[in-house]
Design a protein around this motif. Structure first.
Motif, PDB file in Angstrom:
ATOM      1  N   GLN A 164     -35.276  14.106 -27.682  1.00  0.00           N
ATOM      2  CA  GLN A 164     -34.532  13.744 -27.996  1.00  0.00           C
ATOM      3  C   GLN A 164     -32.697  13.726 -27.978  1.00  0.00           C
ATOM      4  N   ASP A 243     -33.126  18.313 -31.469  1.00  0.00           N
ATOM      5  CA  ASP A 243     -34.512  17.772 -31.919  1.00  0.00           C
ATOM      6  C   ASP A 243     -35.576  16.780 -31.011  1.00  0.00           C
ATOM      7  N   GLU A 286     -35.796  20.836 -34.273  1.00  0.00           N
ATOM      8  CA  GLU A 286     -36.298  19.751 -35.115  1.00  0.00           C
ATOM      9  C   GLU A 286     -37.351  19.113 -35.132  1.00  0.00           C
ATOM     10  N   ASP A 287     -37.921  19.092 -36.022  1.00  0.00           N
ATOM     11  CA  ASP A 287     -39.290  17.769 -35.516  1.00  0.00           C
ATOM     12  C   ASP A 287     -40.111  18.463 -34.311  1.00  0.00           C
ATOM     13  N   ASP A 313     -37.033  16.834 -40.243  1.00  0.00           N
ATOM     14  CA  ASP A 313     -36.339  15.315 -39.887  1.00  0.00           C
ATOM     15  C   ASP A 313     -37.658  14.443 -40.488  1.00  0.00           C
ATOM     16  N   LEU A 336     -33.937  18.687 -42.984  1.00  0.00           N
ATOM     17  CA  LEU A 336     -32.543  17.559 -42.381  1.00  0.00           C
ATOM     18  C   LEU A 336     -32.754  16.300 -43.621  1.00  0.00           C
ATOM     19  N   LYS A 338     -30.663  12.895 -44.860  1.00  0.00           N
ATOM     20  CA  LYS A 338     -30.411  11.538 -44.397  1.00  0.00           C
ATOM     21  C   LYS A 338     -29.936  10.838 -45.773  1.00  0.00           C
ATOM     22  N   LYS A 389     -24.621  17.440 -38.272  1.00  0.00           N
ATOM     23  CA  LYS A 389     -24.925  17.170 -37.328  1.00  0.00           C
ATOM     24  C   LYS A 389     -24.571  15.348 -37.707  1.00  0.00           C
TER      25      LYS A 389
HETATM   26 ZN    ZN Z   1     -34.110  14.037 -36.213  1.00  0.00          ZN
END
Ligand code: ZN
Ligand code: PGA
Length: 429
Positions: A164, A243, A286-287, A313, A336, A338, A389
């Motif tokens: 991603q 990611d 990430e992930d 994440d 992460l 959020k 990020k």
């Molecule tokens: Zn992510």
């Protein structure tokens, strides 16, 4: 009535960077000041996230938010009127009780988060302080290491490539401003290389270059070339972060890489990624595995976590209990953060507190659907998180955040400390 008593809470529908409706809240206080904030929205969401309440139906593809806006008007506003905006914990507890569900599915986490953040802005305005200082006091002087996307992919680019985000970090930069300078050169060089290759095709959802590659690895090669072309030493000065967002193509221990026409099991996926770590200057992933693969997360972290930041994440969804559970089983070494994955600032902050308790690093993160709202920059500095990020180095919903951090660094003057490479998470052996 005290100056920070809430006199009104307004909800309104505004629009995000994908042209979709989203929720803005505005809170006025008795002392005459007010605060405002807008909820963001993800595209590759974890199943454990709080609910982003949408109307469904045909208008705007089902993305309308009239129910969330109505929740602010009919349920939240009457309940919060008279409460103290400076008491974030009490205010958020009221929102949580009012909603009454585990996932904020009644009021919508988009409604509760916009209100929670608007209250924080109003309280800061009442104190005559910038938000980061009102959150962290005199100790709030740490500028985060920015993680900046160069190529978009996955759900943000029509699944053109599996991975991603292909991002860079500048561990050797001396300041936040210098990290942006370096990244700007790398972003430009990457665009020039794509043009030369005849594959420049605009940008993906978060402003990264459109990923016209035949394999995921081609993107990694192009990124290393862009770092070199911009005049930096790959790894030492400018390093790569990924990611993988593996929940998008992995489930039940099977990973389907569309671009490479390969299906891997968990062990195969881990070996595949370790191959990339050997070949490229990657410092953060990430992930790497899917949200339903905690054993995979633990195995990957055991294998590389002492030298690579392993970020959860979709796996951790900014949830304090999940952070503690992951630490107990050795999965990931960084969370992460959020805010809209939980729906209030207090719960989001609890995830960061849990991370510090267990020795995890943190990255405050935007969503792929964003706006001019810059609250998360203040959270990163105010809470001393160390990394940030927010997507790529183009489009103003992204640049608004980077520019806000520049203003904060300037305002702090000689007291500003740049987190640099020391902010990256590492597992302790
Ligand atoms: Zn992510
Ligand atoms: P999202 O992507 O906002 O679409 O979930 C961001 C991320 O996965 O980090």
């Amino acid at each position: 009535m005290s100056a920070t008593a809430i006199t009104s809470v307004l909800g309104r529908r505004v629009w995000d960077s994908r042209g979709r409706p989203t929720v803005e809240a505005e809170i006025a206080l008795a002392g005459g000041v007010s605060g405002r904030a807008i909820a963001p929205a993800g595209a590759s969401t974890g199943s454990g996230e709080a609910v982003d309440l949408r109307d469904g139906g045909s208008a705007f593809g089902g993305y309308d938010v009239t129910r969330a806006v109505a929740a602010i008007r009919d349920a939240i506003a009457p309940a919060l009127r008279g409460m103290d905006a400076a008491d974030q914990a009490a205010l958020d507890a009221r929102l949580i009780a009012l909603d009454g569900t585990e996932s904020k599915s009644r009021l919508g986490a988009n409604a509760t988060l916009a209100v929670s953040m608007a209250a924080a802005h109003a309280a800061a305005a009442a104190a005559g302080q910038p938000l980061y200082r009102n959150l962290g006091g005199e100790a709030a002087t740490l500028l985060p290491l920015p993680q900046i996307q160069i190529f978009g992919g996955g759900a943000h680019a029509g699944r053109r490539v599996d991975v991603q985000d292909f991002l860079v970090v500048c561990p050797a930069a001396a300041s936040f401003a210098e990290a942006l300078d370096w990244t700007a050169e790398v972003y430009r060089a990457a665009g020039a290389l794509m043009r030369q290759a005849g594959t420049l095709g605009g940008v993906a959802d978060e402003g990264g270059w459109w990923p016209a590659f035949r394999t995921n690895e081609q993107a990694l090669e192009m990124l290393v070339r862009a770092i070199e072309q911009a005049g930096f030493a790959p790894g030492r000065q400018v390093a790569i972060a990924l990611d993988v967002a593996a929940s998008e193509f992995g489930r039940g221990g099977r990973y389907r890489l569309g671009l490479e026409e390969r299906e891997l099991d968990t062990t195969g996926m881990i070996e595949f990624l370790i191959g990339w770590i050997r070949a490229y200057p990657i410092v953060s992933i990430e992930d790497p595995l899917a949200e339903d693969d905690p054993e995979g997360f633990a195995a990957f972290t055991r294998a590389v976590g002492d030298r690579v930041q392993v970020v959860g994440d979709d796996f951790l969804v900014s949830d304090a209990a999940r952070v503690r559970a992951a630490a107990a089983s050795g999965g990931a070494n960084t969370v992460l953060i959020k805010p809209n994955q939980r729906g209030t600032l207090t719960e989001t902050r609890a995830a960061w507190d849990a991370a510090r308790e267990v020795g995890y690093a943190g990255i405050v993160s935007a969503r792929s659907g964003e706006t001019e709202d810059v609250t998360i920059v203040h959270l990163a500095v105010g809470w001393g998180v160390g990394q940030l990020k927010v997507g790529s180095f183009a489009r103003s919903e992204r640049m608004a955040k980077w520019n806000e951090a520049l203003r904060i660094e300037e305002a702090l003057g000689p007291r500003a400390r740049f987190a640099g490479g020391t902010a990256l998470g590492r597992s302790r052996r």
